[in-house]
Design an enzyme around this catalytic site. Structure first.
Site, PDB file in Angstrom:
ATOM      1  N   GLU A   1       1.540  -8.653   8.232  1.00 39.77           N
ATOM      2  CA  GLU A   1       1.877  -7.241   8.451  1.00 39.77           C
ATOM      3  C   GLU A   1       2.698  -6.678   7.300  1.00 39.77           C
ATOM      4  O   GLU A   1       3.032  -5.493   7.285  1.00 39.77           O
ATOM      5  CB  GLU A   1       2.660  -7.076   9.755  1.00 39.77           C
ATOM      6  CG  GLU A   1       1.845  -7.344  11.012  1.00 39.77           C
ATOM      7  CD  GLU A   1       0.632  -6.445  11.111  1.00 39.77           C
ATOM      8  OE1 GLU A   1       0.776  -5.229  10.907  1.00 39.77           O
ATOM      9  OE2 GLU A   1      -0.462  -6.975  11.370  1.00 39.77           O
TER      10      GLU A   1
ATOM     11  N   ASP B   1     -10.894   3.625 -24.303  1.00 39.65           N
ATOM     12  CA  ASP B   1     -11.260   3.472 -22.894  1.00 39.65           C
ATOM     13  C   ASP B   1     -11.034   4.746 -22.094  1.00 39.65           C
ATOM     14  O   ASP B   1     -10.253   5.609 -22.473  1.00 39.65           O
ATOM     15  CB  ASP B   1     -10.418   2.373 -22.244  1.00 39.65           C
ATOM     16  CG  ASP B   1     -10.977   0.982 -22.495  1.00 39.65           C
ATOM     17  OD1 ASP B   1     -12.161   0.883 -22.845  1.00 39.65           O
ATOM     18  OD2 ASP B   1     -10.221   0.020 -22.322  1.00 39.65           O
TER      19      ASP B   1
ATOM     20  N   ARG C   1      -4.434  -5.809 -20.966  1.00 36.60           N
ATOM     21  CA  ARG C   1      -5.249  -5.070 -21.939  1.00 36.60           C
ATOM     22  C   ARG C   1      -4.415  -4.300 -22.948  1.00 36.60           C
ATOM     23  O   ARG C   1      -4.872  -4.030 -24.050  1.00 36.60           O
ATOM     24  CB  ARG C   1      -6.191  -4.098 -21.223  1.00 36.60           C
ATOM     25  CG  ARG C   1      -7.192  -4.773 -20.320  1.00 36.60           C
ATOM     26  CD  ARG C   1      -8.051  -3.750 -19.601  1.00 36.60           C
ATOM     27  NE  ARG C   1      -8.806  -2.937 -20.546  1.00 36.60           N
ATOM     28  CZ  ARG C   1      -9.896  -3.344 -21.175  1.00 36.60           C
ATOM     29  NH1 ARG C   1     -10.378  -4.542 -20.959  1.00 36.60           N
ATOM     30  NH2 ARG C   1     -10.511  -2.559 -22.027  1.00 36.60           N
TER      31      ARG C   1
ATOM     32  N   PRO D   1       0.811  -1.231   0.000  1.00 33.56           N
ATOM     33  CA  PRO D   1       0.000   0.000   0.000  1.00 33.56           C
ATOM     34  C   PRO D   1       0.838   1.271   0.000  1.00 33.56           C
ATOM     35  O   PRO D   1       0.317   2.339  -0.327  1.00 33.56           O
ATOM     36  CB  PRO D   1      -0.833  -0.121   1.286  1.00 33.56           C
ATOM     37  CG  PRO D   1      -0.172  -1.162   2.117  1.00 33.56           C
ATOM     38  CD  PRO D   1       0.582  -2.058   1.186  1.00 33.56           C
TER      39      PRO D   1
HETATM   40  N1  SAH Z   1       1.172  -3.339   7.469  1.00 30.97           N
HETATM   41  C1  SAH Z   1       1.157  -2.975   6.102  1.00 30.97           C
HETATM   42  C2  SAH Z   1      -0.020  -3.592   5.367  1.00 30.97           C
HETATM   43  C3  SAH Z   1       0.180  -5.010   5.036  1.00 30.97           C
HETATM   44  S1  SAH Z   1      -1.142  -5.639   4.129  1.00 30.97           S
HETATM   45  C4  SAH Z   1       1.034  -1.478   6.005  1.00 30.97           C
HETATM   46  O1  SAH Z   1       0.413  -0.875   6.862  1.00 30.97           O
HETATM   47  O2  SAH Z   1       1.519  -0.918   5.020  1.00 30.97           O
HETATM   48  C5  SAH Z   1      -0.514  -7.166   3.563  1.00 30.97           C
HETATM   49  C6  SAH Z   1      -0.091  -7.210   2.131  1.00 30.97           C
HETATM   50  O3  SAH Z   1      -1.181  -6.909   1.289  1.00 30.97           O
HETATM   51  C7  SAH Z   1       0.993  -6.230   1.718  1.00 30.97           C
HETATM   52  O4  SAH Z   1       2.272  -6.748   2.002  1.00 30.97           O
HETATM   53  C8  SAH Z   1       0.770  -6.087   0.229  1.00 30.97           C
HETATM   54  O5  SAH Z   1       1.383  -7.147  -0.489  1.00 30.97           O
HETATM   55  C9  SAH Z   1      -0.736  -6.277   0.106  1.00 30.97           C
HETATM   56  N2  SAH Z   1      -1.464  -5.015  -0.026  1.00 30.97           N
HETATM   57  C10 SAH Z   1      -2.266  -4.446   0.889  1.00 30.97           C
HETATM   58  N3  SAH Z   1      -2.798  -3.294   0.441  1.00 30.97           N
HETATM   59  C11 SAH Z   1      -2.327  -3.112  -0.807  1.00 30.97           C
HETATM   60  C12 SAH Z   1      -2.501  -2.098  -1.794  1.00 30.97           C
HETATM   61  N4  SAH Z   1      -3.285  -1.034  -1.582  1.00 30.97           N
HETATM   62  N5  SAH Z   1      -1.864  -2.249  -2.957  1.00 30.97           N
HETATM   63  C13 SAH Z   1      -1.061  -3.303  -3.191  1.00 30.97           C
HETATM   64  N6  SAH Z   1      -0.848  -4.284  -2.295  1.00 30.97           N
HETATM   65  C14 SAH Z   1      -1.474  -4.211  -1.115  1.00 30.97           C
END
Ligand code: SAH
Length: 264
Positions: free
Chosen positions: A129, A182, A167, A102
């Site tokens: 996590e 698109d 795509r 994220p």
């Molecule tokens: N503790 C981390 C969140 C981990 S979520 C933080 O606060 O940043 C667990 C996994 O989900 C991440 O390692 C990632 O691979 C995936 N993930 C979660 N949200 C995502 C997003 N918005 N985009 C891409 N991958 C995501």
């Protein structure tokens, strides 16, 4: 540019490897629809790897507690490094190794276009996590986020990346015109679409679309794309090249718009 297809029977245009602790979560969706068809036709060569296959202990453990304490578990570095080394040995050095996270760069139309021009993409799915930081530091070549919210794993993000990238691979979407039209492709949101029947529960299709008058239809569509963009995502208009006709249309649209600020 319409890239030369490496063609039927030859190597796939794009190789993708997805590393996950939940392979079946990824395998189902990629077998369907446009992506599934592209795989069948050999335009995409997608392999899904079970991270647990790259552990060396009897219990196939992929996670461990965080150093320094705190809640939850962290995906270990060793199996992820081993997985990418396996992919490299089997398929050659990938063009990019993407860590889903994220806090990564936001996935956009431009990013998916760039990725679609690459030969070989590896996507690593985090869980728990997150992932040991050394993966980001020296295994991943980039980190991508699919939006400002937290998923419980990278699998859905990997699927979004694969779908959006596919795509743009020539030949994947049957009608390349449709990709070119698109939303975002021309910097604008897409125009409204209608199909039969022409009249439904008292709602009729705009007459111009039934007129058979192509120039008028194009003009209407451009105007509606501009209207939508102006109403919903005005900031996108800053990045679009507008010709004189567009500017004229926009002026009309702005005039048509009801006053929204302070007048009531
Ligand atoms: N503790 C981390 C969140 C981990 S979520 C933080 O606060 O940043 C667990 C996994 O989900 C991440 O390692 C990632 O691979 C995936 N993930 C979660 N949200 C995502 C997003 N918005 N985009 C891409 N991958 C995501």
């Amino acid at each position: 540019m319409k890239a030369a297809r490496r063609g039927a029977g030859g190597p796939a245009d794009v190789k993708l490897d997805i590393v996950t602790i939940f392979p079946s979560m990824v395998k189902g969706p990629i077998a369907e629809g446009i992506v599934g068809r592209a795989i069948e036709r050999g335009l995409l060569d997608v392999r899904v790897h079970d991270l647990r296959d790259f552990t060396t202990d009897r219990h196939r453990v992929v996670d461990d507690v965080p150093f320094g304490g705190g809640p939850g578990m962290v995906l270990k570095a060793e199996p992820l490094f081993a997985a990418v080394e396996h992919i490299r040995a089997a398929r050659g050095t990938p063009s990019v190794v993407i860590l889903t996270s994220p806090d990564g760069e936001r996935l956009t139309d431009a990013v998916t276009r760039r990725l679609s021009g690459l030969e070989h993409i590896v996507v690593l799915c985090g869980r728990y996590e997150g992932v040991d930081e050394r993966v980001r530091a020296s295994l991943a070549t980039e980190t991508l986020s699919i939006g400002d919210y937290v998923l419980s794993g990278g699998e859905l993000a990997a699927l979004v990346i694969v779908d959006a990238v596919a795509r743009f691979v020539p030949g994947v979407v049957g009608d390349e015109q449709s990709v070119a039209r698109d939303t975002f492709a021309r910097g604008l949101l897409d125009y409204p679409q209608y199909t039969r029947p022409a009249e439904f529960r008292g709602m009729s299709v705009p007459a111009v679309l039934l007129s058979g008058h192509h120039a008028e239809i194009e003009k209407w569509r451009r105007r509606e794309a501009l209207r939508r963009t102006l109403e919903r995502r005005p900031e996108l208009l800053n990045g679009v090249v507008l010709d004189a006709a567009d500017k004229e249309l926009l002026k009309d649209l702005t005039r048509e718009r009801p006053e929204r600020s302070g007048s009531e």
